[in-house]
Scaffold this active site. Sequence first.
Site, PDB file in Angstrom:
ATOM      1  N   ARG A  71      23.864  -8.385 -25.945  1.00  0.00           N
ATOM      2  CA  ARG A  71      23.906  -8.538 -27.395  1.00  0.00           C
ATOM      3  C   ARG A  71      22.568  -9.093 -27.863  1.00  0.00           C
ATOM      4  O   ARG A  71      21.733  -9.501 -27.067  1.00  0.00           O
ATOM      5  CB  ARG A  71      25.084  -9.400 -27.855  1.00  0.00           C
ATOM      6  CG  ARG A  71      25.619 -10.449 -26.952  1.00  0.00           C
ATOM      7  CD  ARG A  71      24.712 -11.618 -26.686  1.00  0.00           C
ATOM      8  NE  ARG A  71      24.235 -12.232 -27.920  1.00  0.00           N
ATOM      9  CZ  ARG A  71      23.104 -12.889 -28.007  1.00  0.00           C
ATOM     10  NH1 ARG A  71      22.322 -13.038 -26.934  1.00  0.00           N
ATOM     11  NH2 ARG A  71      22.721 -13.423 -29.142  1.00  0.00           N
ATOM     12  N   GLY A  72      22.388  -9.058 -29.180  1.00  0.00           N
ATOM     13  CA  GLY A  72      21.089  -9.376 -29.750  1.00  0.00           C
ATOM     14  C   GLY A  72      20.375  -8.075 -30.066  1.00  0.00           C
ATOM     15  O   GLY A  72      20.288  -7.188 -29.208  1.00  0.00           O
ATOM     16  N   ALA A  73      19.879  -7.936 -31.282  1.00  0.00           N
ATOM     17  CA  ALA A  73      19.364  -6.645 -31.737  1.00  0.00           C
ATOM     18  C   ALA A  73      18.294  -6.041 -30.811  1.00  0.00           C
ATOM     19  O   ALA A  73      18.418  -4.879 -30.398  1.00  0.00           O
ATOM     20  CB  ALA A  73      18.836  -6.782 -33.162  1.00  0.00           C
ATOM     21  N   GLN A 123      27.806 -18.266 -29.066  1.00  0.00           N
ATOM     22  CA  GLN A 123      26.522 -17.879 -28.461  1.00  0.00           C
ATOM     23  C   GLN A 123      25.516 -19.023 -28.450  1.00  0.00           C
ATOM     24  O   GLN A 123      24.666 -19.100 -27.566  1.00  0.00           O
ATOM     25  CB  GLN A 123      25.922 -16.675 -29.214  1.00  0.00           C
ATOM     26  CG  GLN A 123      26.729 -15.395 -29.079  1.00  0.00           C
ATOM     27  CD  GLN A 123      27.641 -15.187 -30.284  1.00  0.00           C
ATOM     28  OE1 GLN A 123      28.182 -16.141 -30.838  1.00  0.00           O
ATOM     29  NE2 GLN A 123      27.823 -13.937 -30.675  1.00  0.00           N
ATOM     30  N   ASP A 143      19.452  -9.178 -37.203  1.00  0.00           N
ATOM     31  CA  ASP A 143      19.915  -7.888 -36.697  1.00  0.00           C
ATOM     32  C   ASP A 143      19.438  -6.735 -37.563  1.00  0.00           C
ATOM     33  O   ASP A 143      19.304  -5.617 -37.093  1.00  0.00           O
ATOM     34  CB  ASP A 143      21.440  -7.887 -36.584  1.00  0.00           C
ATOM     35  CG  ASP A 143      21.906  -8.677 -35.374  1.00  0.00           C
ATOM     36  OD1 ASP A 143      22.196  -8.055 -34.343  1.00  0.00           O
ATOM     37  OD2 ASP A 143      21.919  -9.915 -35.453  1.00  0.00           O
ATOM     38  N   ASN A 170      22.290 -11.476 -40.147  1.00  0.00           N
ATOM     39  CA  ASN A 170      22.266 -12.208 -38.879  1.00  0.00           C
ATOM     40  C   ASN A 170      23.684 -12.697 -38.595  1.00  0.00           C
ATOM     41  O   ASN A 170      24.608 -12.480 -39.386  1.00  0.00           O
ATOM     42  CB  ASN A 170      21.270 -13.364 -38.941  1.00  0.00           C
ATOM     43  CG  ASN A 170      20.983 -13.968 -37.575  1.00  0.00           C
ATOM     44  OD1 ASN A 170      20.641 -13.252 -36.629  1.00  0.00           O
ATOM     45  ND2 ASN A 170      21.146 -15.267 -37.437  1.00  0.00           N
ATOM     46  N   LYS A 171      23.874 -13.348 -37.496  1.00  0.00           N
ATOM     47  CA  LYS A 171      25.197 -13.799 -37.069  1.00  0.00           C
ATOM     48  C   LYS A 171      25.927 -14.537 -38.184  1.00  0.00           C
ATOM     49  O   LYS A 171      25.327 -15.293 -38.936  1.00  0.00           O
ATOM     50  CB  LYS A 171      25.056 -14.691 -35.842  1.00  0.00           C
ATOM     51  CG  LYS A 171      26.369 -15.167 -35.236  1.00  0.00           C
ATOM     52  CD  LYS A 171      27.291 -13.994 -34.870  1.00  0.00           C
ATOM     53  CE  LYS A 171      26.668 -13.038 -33.890  1.00  0.00           C
ATOM     54  NZ  LYS A 171      27.530 -11.868 -33.611  1.00  0.00           N
TER      55      LYS A 171
END
Length: 346
Positions: free
Chosen positions: A47-49, A198, A239, A249-250
């Site tokens: 995960r993470g763009a 996370q 993202d 973003n998250k």
Amino acid sequence: MEDHIVFDAATPVLDLLDQRLLPVEEKRFLCHTVSEACYAIQTMVVRGAPAIGVSAAFACALAVREVQHAPDWRTALDAALTTIAAARPTAVNLSWAVRQMRTLWKEAEQDKAVTPDELFALFSQKASAMQAEDIASCRAIGQASLELVHPNDCILTHCNAGALATAGYGTALGVVRAAWEAGLNISVIADETRPLLQGARLTAWELHRDGIPVTLACDNSCACLMSQNKVSFVVVGADRIAANGDTANKIGTYGVAIMAKHFHIPFYVAAPLSTIDPALADGSLIPIEQRAAEEVTHINGRAIAPDVPAYNFAFDVTPNELITAIITDRGVLRPPYTESIARLFA
């Protein structure tokens, strides 16, 4: 940390560190097929763009091997690339990486028809180059950010935008790492980042592993910490960033930005050029992924809530007016972002 995404072209296999199990276990998740790679992206093995983008690029190479014996392998490959691009909706790096591969494929066939073996080699080489470029990009973000960091700053982060979320080094944590390496004696407060934690599981693990001072905080303690002057500035990843600077973003990032504005604390976004989507005028056009309610109502398969519905938006959009600066691999962007982003792409 640059070994959490490994591609073996001989097998071929995409070998991923399973981030779902950290920090308790360090296990690898092996993807031999497009289906397995998409599953890894969808279930947040990776995960993470930027990390999703690099993994998707390698998945495109897997796709070539998977369809090479099909009667019409080009049509089958086209469908497989479409499947990869749709694995998750919000992170623009995913579709960007697949577009890069489609462009490479189109260019390769301008002069002559390529074979699956030739295309696999091209895709593998391109994905490896993208991986190396992402690490270099993160380091450039870190260097660009040094003008914003002061000795003994305490930096608040939300979610994980570190080495694990990229090919290595990190975007938001690239800012942290560059400051630490420059001897600025910074420290970090990591939001836990519900519901998948996370910040607690990944950011705190990365920084503790690297010997960078980090303190974990509940998501709902940000205002309290800011009111006590414990936060020098906030830096988060992204993202997707729209053409006007609105940033996805998250989930929870928007709230942190509002609190930072209230307490006159700088709020920075750190992201590479590939995360900016100039085709989207503003953040209202960014698709927001909604994930399973069980991620909110359960932990490790065990219920922590009664059987009720749950909202589980994976991301929120922070309006550009709450963002002090966007730190990119091409330098620091300032408001008005519609102009600074346009200049960057020009």
